[in-house]
Design an enzyme around this catalytic site. Structure first.
Site, PDB file in Angstrom:
ATOM      1  CE1 TYR A   4       6.698  -3.174  -3.537  1.00 47.02           C
ATOM      2  CE2 TYR A   4       7.678  -4.840  -4.970  1.00 47.02           C
ATOM      3  CZ  TYR A   4       6.582  -4.329  -4.305  1.00 47.02           C
ATOM      4  OH  TYR A   4       5.369  -4.950  -4.413  1.00 47.02           O
TER       5      TYR A   4
ATOM      6  CE1 TYR B  58      -7.078 -15.874   2.167  1.00 48.73           C
ATOM      7  CE2 TYR B  58      -8.172 -15.201   4.183  1.00 48.73           C
ATOM      8  CZ  TYR B  58      -8.077 -15.170   2.809  1.00 48.73           C
ATOM      9  OH  TYR B  58      -8.958 -14.441   2.079  1.00 48.73           O
TER      10      TYR B  58
ATOM     11  CB  CYS C 199       1.626 -12.791  -1.397  1.00 48.17           C
ATOM     12  SG  CYS C 199       0.665 -11.660  -0.413  1.00 48.17           S
TER      13      CYS C 199
ATOM     14  CB  THR D 186       3.442  -8.519   5.015  1.00 47.74           C
ATOM     15  OG1 THR D 186       3.647  -7.821   6.242  1.00 47.74           O
ATOM     16  CG2 THR D 186       3.006  -9.939   5.298  1.00 47.74           C
ATOM     17  CB  CYS D 187       2.830  -8.611  -0.226  1.00 53.71           C
ATOM     18  SG  CYS D 187       2.640  -9.366  -1.843  1.00 53.71           S
TER      19      CYS D 187
ATOM     20  CB  ALA E 262      -6.837 -17.661  -4.489  1.00 53.58           C
TER      21      ALA E 262
ATOM     22  N   GLY F 157       0.820  -1.216   0.000  1.00 53.18           N
ATOM     23  CA  GLY F 157       0.000   0.000   0.000  1.00 53.18           C
ATOM     24  C   GLY F 157       0.850   1.259   0.000  1.00 53.18           C
TER      25      GLY F 157
ATOM     26  CD  GLU G 166      -2.452 -19.435   1.752  1.00 56.17           C
ATOM     27  OE1 GLU G 166      -1.435 -18.839   2.169  1.00 56.17           O
ATOM     28  OE2 GLU G 166      -3.259 -18.933   0.944  1.00 56.17           O
TER      29      GLU G 166
ATOM     30  CD  GLU H  22     -15.678 -28.664 -20.382  1.00 60.07           C
ATOM     31  OE1 GLU H  22     -16.534 -28.607 -21.278  1.00 60.07           O
ATOM     32  OE2 GLU H  22     -14.695 -29.415 -20.424  1.00 60.07           O
TER      33      GLU H  22
ATOM     34  CB  THR I  72      -1.158  -7.821  -1.686  1.00 55.38           C
ATOM     35  OG1 THR I  72      -0.304  -8.243  -0.642  1.00 55.38           O
ATOM     36  CG2 THR I  72      -0.372  -6.996  -2.688  1.00 55.38           C
TER      37      THR I  72
ATOM     38  N   GLY J  45      -3.596 -15.645  13.550  1.00 54.21           N
ATOM     39  CA  GLY J  45      -4.089 -14.327  13.158  1.00 54.21           C
ATOM     40  C   GLY J  45      -3.000 -13.270  13.156  1.00 54.21           C
TER      41      GLY J  45
ATOM     42  CG  HIS K 178     -14.707 -30.218 -24.103  1.00 54.57           C
ATOM     43  ND1 HIS K 178     -15.132 -30.675 -22.869  1.00 54.57           N
ATOM     44  CD2 HIS K 178     -14.428 -31.315 -24.847  1.00 54.57           C
ATOM     45  CE1 HIS K 178     -15.117 -31.994 -22.881  1.00 54.57           C
ATOM     46  NE2 HIS K 178     -14.691 -32.412 -24.061  1.00 54.57           N
TER      47      HIS K 178
ATOM     48  NE  ARG L 118     -10.189 -19.693  18.209  1.00 59.89           N
ATOM     49  CZ  ARG L 118      -9.934 -18.495  18.678  1.00 59.89           C
ATOM     50  NH1 ARG L 118      -9.338 -18.346  19.846  1.00 59.89           N
ATOM     51  NH2 ARG L 118     -10.266 -17.413  17.999  1.00 59.89           N
TER      52      ARG L 118
ATOM     53  CE  LYS M  12       0.521 -17.831  -0.611  1.00 60.25           C
ATOM     54  NZ  LYS M  12      -0.455 -17.140   0.212  1.00 60.25           N
TER      55      LYS M  12
ATOM     56  CD  GLU N 144       9.580  -0.944   5.705  1.00 61.66           C
ATOM     57  OE1 GLU N 144       8.420  -0.786   5.301  1.00 61.66           O
ATOM     58  OE2 GLU N 144       9.866  -1.606   6.739  1.00 61.66           O
TER      59      GLU N 144
HETATM   60  P1  NDP Z   1      -6.945 -15.681  10.103  1.00 60.56           P
HETATM   61  O1  NDP Z   1      -7.672 -14.637  10.821  1.00 60.56           O
HETATM   62  O2  NDP Z   1      -7.343 -16.068   8.727  1.00 60.56           O
HETATM   63  O3  NDP Z   1      -6.914 -17.002  10.985  1.00 60.56           O
HETATM   64  C1  NDP Z   1      -6.520 -17.008  12.316  1.00 60.56           C
HETATM   65  C2  NDP Z   1      -6.804 -18.383  12.874  1.00 60.56           C
HETATM   66  O4  NDP Z   1      -6.250 -18.513  14.167  1.00 60.56           O
HETATM   67  C3  NDP Z   1      -8.294 -18.672  13.008  1.00 60.56           C
HETATM   68  O5  NDP Z   1      -8.498 -20.011  12.635  1.00 60.56           O
HETATM   69  C4  NDP Z   1      -8.550 -18.442  14.490  1.00 60.56           C
HETATM   70  O6  NDP Z   1      -9.600 -19.221  14.996  1.00 60.56           O
HETATM   71  C5  NDP Z   1      -7.248 -18.925  15.086  1.00 60.56           C
HETATM   72  N1  NDP Z   1      -6.926 -18.349  16.383  1.00 60.56           N
HETATM   73  C6  NDP Z   1      -6.911 -17.046  16.728  1.00 60.56           C
HETATM   74  N2  NDP Z   1      -6.524 -16.897  18.010  1.00 60.56           N
HETATM   75  C7  NDP Z   1      -6.274 -18.135  18.485  1.00 60.56           C
HETATM   76  C8  NDP Z   1      -5.844 -18.646  19.729  1.00 60.56           C
HETATM   77  N3  NDP Z   1      -5.575 -17.830  20.731  1.00 60.56           N
HETATM   78  N4  NDP Z   1      -5.710 -19.978  19.866  1.00 60.56           N
HETATM   79  C9  NDP Z   1      -5.986 -20.809  18.821  1.00 60.56           C
HETATM   80  N5  NDP Z   1      -6.379 -20.394  17.622  1.00 60.56           N
HETATM   81  C10 NDP Z   1      -6.539 -19.064  17.446  1.00 60.56           C
HETATM   82  O7  NDP Z   1      -5.422 -15.209  10.165  1.00 60.56           O
HETATM   83  P2  NDP Z   1      -4.131 -15.627   9.365  1.00 60.56           P
HETATM   84  O8  NDP Z   1      -3.016 -15.237  10.266  1.00 60.56           O
HETATM   85  O9  NDP Z   1      -4.214 -17.025   8.872  1.00 60.56           O
HETATM   86  O10 NDP Z   1      -4.147 -14.637   8.135  1.00 60.56           O
HETATM   87  C11 NDP Z   1      -4.269 -13.235   8.354  1.00 60.56           C
HETATM   88  C12 NDP Z   1      -4.830 -12.565   7.147  1.00 60.56           C
HETATM   89  O11 NDP Z   1      -3.838 -12.495   6.147  1.00 60.56           O
HETATM   90  C13 NDP Z   1      -5.989 -13.313   6.513  1.00 60.56           C
HETATM   91  O12 NDP Z   1      -7.211 -12.973   7.106  1.00 60.56           O
HETATM   92  C14 NDP Z   1      -5.908 -12.840   5.090  1.00 60.56           C
HETATM   93  O13 NDP Z   1      -6.644 -11.657   4.964  1.00 60.56           O
HETATM   94  C15 NDP Z   1      -4.436 -12.593   4.884  1.00 60.56           C
HETATM   95  N6  NDP Z   1      -3.832 -13.712   4.122  1.00 60.56           N
HETATM   96  C16 NDP Z   1      -4.238 -13.903   2.843  1.00 60.56           C
HETATM   97  C17 NDP Z   1      -3.725 -14.935   2.113  1.00 60.56           C
HETATM   98  C18 NDP Z   1      -4.215 -15.137   0.729  1.00 60.56           C
HETATM   99  O14 NDP Z   1      -4.806 -14.233   0.168  1.00 60.56           O
HETATM  100  N7  NDP Z   1      -4.022 -16.301   0.130  1.00 60.56           N
HETATM  101  C19 NDP Z   1      -2.722 -15.853   2.651  1.00 60.56           C
HETATM  102  C20 NDP Z   1      -2.363 -15.560   4.013  1.00 60.56           C
HETATM  103  C21 NDP Z   1      -2.909 -14.515   4.710  1.00 60.56           C
HETATM  104  P3  NDP Z   1     -11.158 -18.761  14.864  1.00 60.56           P
HETATM  105  O15 NDP Z   1     -11.571 -19.076  13.462  1.00 60.56           O
HETATM  106  O16 NDP Z   1     -11.833 -19.619  15.866  1.00 60.56           O
HETATM  107  O17 NDP Z   1     -11.191 -17.325  15.192  1.00 60.56           O
END
Ligand code: NDP
Length: 452
Positions: free
Chosen positions: A99, A178, A48, A42-43, A341, A15, A182, A440, A311, A262, A435, A199, A51, A35
């Site tokens: 960059y 995610y 991304c 991060t990306c 995705a 961004g 992944e 399809e 991103t 998270g 096809h 959980r 990854k 910076e």
């Molecule tokens: P997410 O918010 O997607 O997932 C966090 C996970 O951790 C959830 O399953 C959550 O459970 C769990 N959790 C949270 N706190 C605890 C805890 N204290 N104990 C146990 N489990 C816990 O976060 P991510 O870090 O995976 O990704 C962050 C963001 O980054 C995504 O939301 C996405 O926007 C972006 N991202 C995008 C990608 C892509 O576009 N392909 C790839 C990677 C990241 P619960 O569901 O119960 O809350």
């Protein structure tokens, strides 16, 4: 009042870099950018890009098996992580340089230092320098959020995965979002014995239920030991590994533990209180639809605002910010209908509403097909692809599309164009199939499997 810069951007991720470049190159603004870490954010550095390269690396194990079943003589050796890693880091270095070059060509002045606000127009760098700016853009992103619990420091986060000296033989991944899902697929593909604790009742909360179930089933078939309704009760160092007692009664030693629980916005120590910038409950910068904070000279885009942490969204918010502030055309990025995705294996591409969300809003028809793709059915694999369209019964518009299949990310990008234009189910049906392809199926689903 004299300003050193028209715009000062804090954060050189997707961004921040886009806003700085557009403001300088297209609007002729005097732009500074600070910076504290590596340019690219991060990306590029720890998200991304590395990854996706790991997704590619990990996909070859299955591809080699498939090749053998197709008749090739294949002698697969092991996966050489250090060799891959050094190539990966060379690529990240190249991207970081690109960059920096882009910013330099645009005329942006880069300060390699941490920055914080002193007041609504003043930025102070860790070097002691101070700059006054007409506008300040916060683009500091986010960072992994690790549970505050005893032993948490024994685990790593996604930031460190790309830096590991060697791959562990086994890994416990905690989380069901995610990153957890992944990483489970990637590491499993690279030969690590993966256990995943989530959980809740099903991984990928918030996504379409049918797609979630399909992905979880495939992950298990692929050898991931996915345990839902499971939390870490205790963890302790044991030899070179970590002993973990789980709420499911399990008690075993893993080579490593990955917290994928998270991410949280990077707003600590930014001087936001001094400048009077309002924060939300999760520590995010609160902004309006034009990405403006409660302090008129301060804007924020990307993960630090905790809208959609993606991103392309940060990039579009940045472009809208430049339109609004430097071209005098108030522009708000529309956060609805953002496609995305999840790079599990198989991938999950999505756009629009989930079936559950759509049912809450209006009467819908649901079209679903689940089938064995030709490529893998030919060699006797049981894996299935899933395609799903959710259609408004009143307007006939396609409200949501969900694809779990190889290359689903590629397919959903194009489906998103049609759905964004308001395409109806009948317009999908009127489109001639290509096809033989997987995609399809999106234009050949004739009867709804259910209406609601
Ligand atoms: P997410 O918010 O997607 O997932 C966090 C996970 O951790 C959830 O399953 C959550 O459970 C769990 N959790 C949270 N706190 C605890 C805890 N204290 N104990 C146990 N489990 C816990 O976060 P991510 O870090 O995976 O990704 C962050 C963001 O980054 C995504 O939301 C996405 O926007 C972006 N991202 C995008 C990608 C892509 O576009 N392909 C790839 C990677 C990241 P619960 O569901 O119960 O809350």
């Amino acid at each position: 009042m004299a300003f050193d810069y028209d715009l000062f951007v804090i954060g050189g991720g997707s961004g921040g870099v886009r806003a700085a470049r557009l403001a300088a190159a297209e609007a002729g603004a005097r732009v500074g950018l600070a910076e504290a870490d590596r340019m690219g954010g991060t990306c590029v550095i720890r998200g991304c890009v590395p990854k996706k390269l790991m997704v590619y690396a990990s996909s070859f194990r299955e591809a080699l098996r498939e090749a053998a079943d197709y008749g090739w003589s294949v002698a697969a050796g092991g996966f050489d992580w250090p060799r891959f890693r050094s190539r990966l880091h060379a690529e990240l270095d190249r991207l970081e340089r690109a960059y920096r070059d882009t910013l330099a060509r645009a005329g942006v002045t880069v300060h390699d230092a941490r920055a914080e606000l002193e007041d609504p127009h003043t930025v102070r760098l860790a070097t002691g320098e101070r700059f006054r700016a007409r506008h300040i853009l916060l683009a500091t992103g986010g960072r992994p959020d690790v549970p505050a619990r005893e032993g948490a420091e024994l685990g790593i986060t996604s930031d460190e995965v790309f830096l590991l000296d060697r791959l562990p033989e086994s890994m416990l991944i905690v989380g069901g979002g995610y990153i957890a899902s992944e990483m489970a697929c990637i590491l499993n593909g690279l030969g690590v014995a993966v256990t995943q604790f989530y959980r809740g009742a099903q991984i990928l909360r918030g996504f379409d239920d049918e797609a979630r179930g399909h992905i979880a089933g495939t992950m298990r078939e692929d050898g991931i030991d996915l345990r839902v309704g499971t939390e870490v009760l205790e963890l302790a160092r044991e030899g070179a590994g970590i002993r973990v007692r789980g709420s499911d009664g399990s008690d075993r030693v893993y080579g490593a533990l990955l917290w994928a629980t998270g991410r949280r916005p990077n707003t600590d120590g930014l001087g936001l209180e001094a400048a009077g910038v309002r924060l939300g409950r999760r520590g995010e910068v609160v902004v309006d639809r034009y990405s403006q904070t409660n302090v008129p000279s301060v804007y924020a885009v990307g993960d630090v605002t905790n809208r959609l942490q993606l991103t392309p969204v940060a990039i579009r918010e940045a472009a809208a910010f430049v339109e609004t502030v430097f071209h005098g055309r108030p522009t708000a990025f529309d956060h609805s209908l953002v496609p995305g995705a999840v790079f599990t294996q198989p991938e999950y591409g999505y756009v629009g509403l989930t079936e559950e969300e759509a049912r809450e809003r209006e009467p819908v028809e649901v079209y679903v097909t689940s089938f064995r793709p030709m490529r893998t059915a030919f060699i006797g694999r049981s894996e299935r692809a899933l395609m799903k369209l959710i259609v408004s019964r009143a307007s006939r518009r396609v409200l949501g599309c969900h694809i779990v299949a190889p290359e689903a990310g590629e397919m959903i990008q194009l489906a998103a164009v049609a759905i964004g234009m308001g395409a109806t189910k009948e317009q999908f049906d009127a489109t001639c199939a290509v096809h033989p392809t997987l995609a399809e199926e999106l234009v050949t689903m004739r009867a709804p499997v259910r209406t609601a």
